[in-house]
Design a protein around this motif. Sequence first.
Motif, PDB file in Angstrom:
ATOM      1  N   SER A 109       0.848  -1.195   0.000  1.00 14.19           N
ATOM      2  CA  SER A 109       0.000   0.000   0.000  1.00 14.19           C
ATOM      3  C   SER A 109       0.882   1.242   0.000  1.00 14.19           C
ATOM      4  O   SER A 109       2.077   1.168   0.328  1.00 14.19           O
ATOM      5  N   ALA A 110       0.288   2.353  -0.355  1.00 12.35           N
ATOM      6  CA  ALA A 110       1.026   3.618  -0.399  1.00 12.35           C
ATOM      7  C   ALA A 110       1.634   3.954   0.955  1.00 12.35           C
ATOM      8  O   ALA A 110       2.700   4.576   1.024  1.00 12.35           O
ATOM      9  N   SER A 111       0.997   3.519   2.030  1.00 14.61           N
ATOM     10  CA  SER A 111       1.520   3.821   3.367  1.00 14.61           C
ATOM     11  C   SER A 111       2.856   3.124   3.635  1.00 14.61           C
ATOM     12  O   SER A 111       3.574   3.511   4.557  1.00 14.61           O
ATOM     13  N   ASP A 112       3.220   2.118   2.818  1.00 12.63           N
ATOM     14  CA  ASP A 112       4.533   1.471   2.946  1.00 12.63           C
ATOM     15  C   ASP A 112       5.651   2.431   2.574  1.00 12.63           C
ATOM     16  O   ASP A 112       6.777   2.275   3.036  1.00 12.63           O
ATOM     17  N   GLY A 113       5.350   3.386   1.719  1.00 16.57           N
ATOM     18  CA  GLY A 113       6.345   4.350   1.256  1.00 16.57           C
ATOM     19  C   GLY A 113       6.955   3.945  -0.070  1.00 16.57           C
ATOM     20  O   GLY A 113       7.052   2.755  -0.398  1.00 16.57           O
ATOM     21  N   LEU A 114       7.347   4.946  -0.824  1.00 14.98           N
ATOM     22  CA  LEU A 114       7.911   4.733  -2.160  1.00 14.98           C
ATOM     23  C   LEU A 114       9.163   3.868  -2.122  1.00 14.98           C
ATOM     24  O   LEU A 114       9.298   2.921  -2.905  1.00 14.98           O
ATOM     25  N   ASP A 115      10.083   4.155  -1.224  1.00 15.00           N
ATOM     26  CA  ASP A 115      11.344   3.401  -1.190  1.00 15.00           C
ATOM     27  C   ASP A 115      11.115   1.926  -0.886  1.00 15.00           C
ATOM     28  O   ASP A 115      11.712   1.061  -1.526  1.00 15.00           O
ATOM     29  N   ALA A 116      10.264   1.633   0.080  1.00 21.05           N
ATOM     30  CA  ALA A 116       9.997   0.230   0.442  1.00 21.05           C
ATOM     31  C   ALA A 116       9.322  -0.514  -0.710  1.00 21.05           C
ATOM     32  O   ALA A 116       9.660  -1.672  -0.987  1.00 21.05           O
ATOM     33  N   LEU A 117       8.381   0.126  -1.382  1.00 15.59           N
ATOM     34  CA  LEU A 117       7.708  -0.517  -2.508  1.00 15.59           C
ATOM     35  C   LEU A 117       8.677  -0.752  -3.660  1.00 15.59           C
ATOM     36  O   LEU A 117       8.632  -1.797  -4.321  1.00 15.59           O
ATOM     37  N   ALA A 118       9.570   0.194  -3.904  1.00 17.02           N
ATOM     38  CA  ALA A 118      10.571   0.022  -4.960  1.00 17.02           C
ATOM     39  C   ALA A 118      11.536  -1.110  -4.609  1.00 17.02           C
ATOM     40  O   ALA A 118      11.901  -1.906  -5.477  1.00 17.02           O
ATOM     41  N   GLU A 119      11.931  -1.213  -3.350  1.00 19.64           N
ATOM     42  CA  GLU A 119      12.825  -2.291  -2.931  1.00 19.64           C
ATOM     43  C   GLU A 119      12.155  -3.650  -3.107  1.00 19.64           C
ATOM     44  O   GLU A 119      12.781  -4.589  -3.598  1.00 19.64           O
ATOM     45  N   ARG A 120      10.892  -3.752  -2.730  1.00 19.39           N
ATOM     46  CA  ARG A 120      10.160  -5.016  -2.900  1.00 19.39           C
ATOM     47  C   ARG A 120      10.020  -5.360  -4.381  1.00 19.39           C
ATOM     48  O   ARG A 120      10.169  -6.511  -4.784  1.00 19.39           O
ATOM     49  N   SER A 121       9.730  -4.354  -5.199  1.00 21.28           N
ATOM     50  CA  SER A 121       9.579  -4.567  -6.641  1.00 21.28           C
ATOM     51  C   SER A 121      10.893  -4.997  -7.271  1.00 21.28           C
ATOM     52  O   SER A 121      10.926  -5.929  -8.088  1.00 21.28           O
ATOM     53  N   ALA A 122      11.978  -4.337  -6.900  1.00 25.65           N
ATOM     54  CA  ALA A 122      13.290  -4.688  -7.446  1.00 25.65           C
ATOM     55  C   ALA A 122      13.673  -6.115  -7.058  1.00 25.65           C
ATOM     56  O   ALA A 122      14.200  -6.869  -7.884  1.00 25.65           O
ATOM     57  N   ALA A 123      13.392  -6.502  -5.818  1.00 26.58           N
ATOM     58  CA  ALA A 123      13.700  -7.866  -5.381  1.00 26.58           C
ATOM     59  C   ALA A 123      12.909  -8.894  -6.196  1.00 26.58           C
ATOM     60  O   ALA A 123      13.450  -9.932  -6.592  1.00 26.58           O
ATOM     61  N   ALA A 124      11.643  -8.604  -6.463  1.00 29.76           N
ATOM     62  CA  ALA A 124      10.819  -9.512  -7.262  1.00 29.76           C
ATOM     63  C   ALA A 124      11.359  -9.617  -8.682  1.00 29.76           C
ATOM     64  O   ALA A 124      11.463 -10.719  -9.239  1.00 29.76           O
TER      65      ALA A 124
END
Length: 131
Positions: A109-124
């Motif tokens: 969710s957006a509340s996770d923050g941009l950096d955390a979402l990007a890190e999760r996406s990059a790992a995937a």
Amino acid sequence: MTATTAAPLFDENGNFDPAPGTEYPFSISDIARATARLLGDGWTAESGCWGVSGTLSGPCSTDFAFVVDYEDDLIIEYRYSTDDDFPEDPELPKAAIKCDSGVYLERASASDGLDALAERSAAAIRAITGR
């Protein structure tokens, strides 16, 4: 010096009405761009219409589309190509779940923050591509 007052969050009828750009501080295309930066050289991202999607391109023939599906899940869509020699059954990171169109980031969710979402996406994407 006078203090500035914040715009009210509710209208005269009691409806939630935040100022434009304040409810969601970043767009889906921002996640794609931040992911491209984390993946490094050779990766770029383009915004979809209105920023509600983003397409990530890199050193493989497959592109990755960032979208939100009808269940409000953040999906990274891609089509497997034999040209890319991706691992057949990649070991996805925790909370990256395989789906019909690619993978989704469970409970993102957006509340996770941009950096955390990007890190999760990059790992995937690293897992998917084997890079």
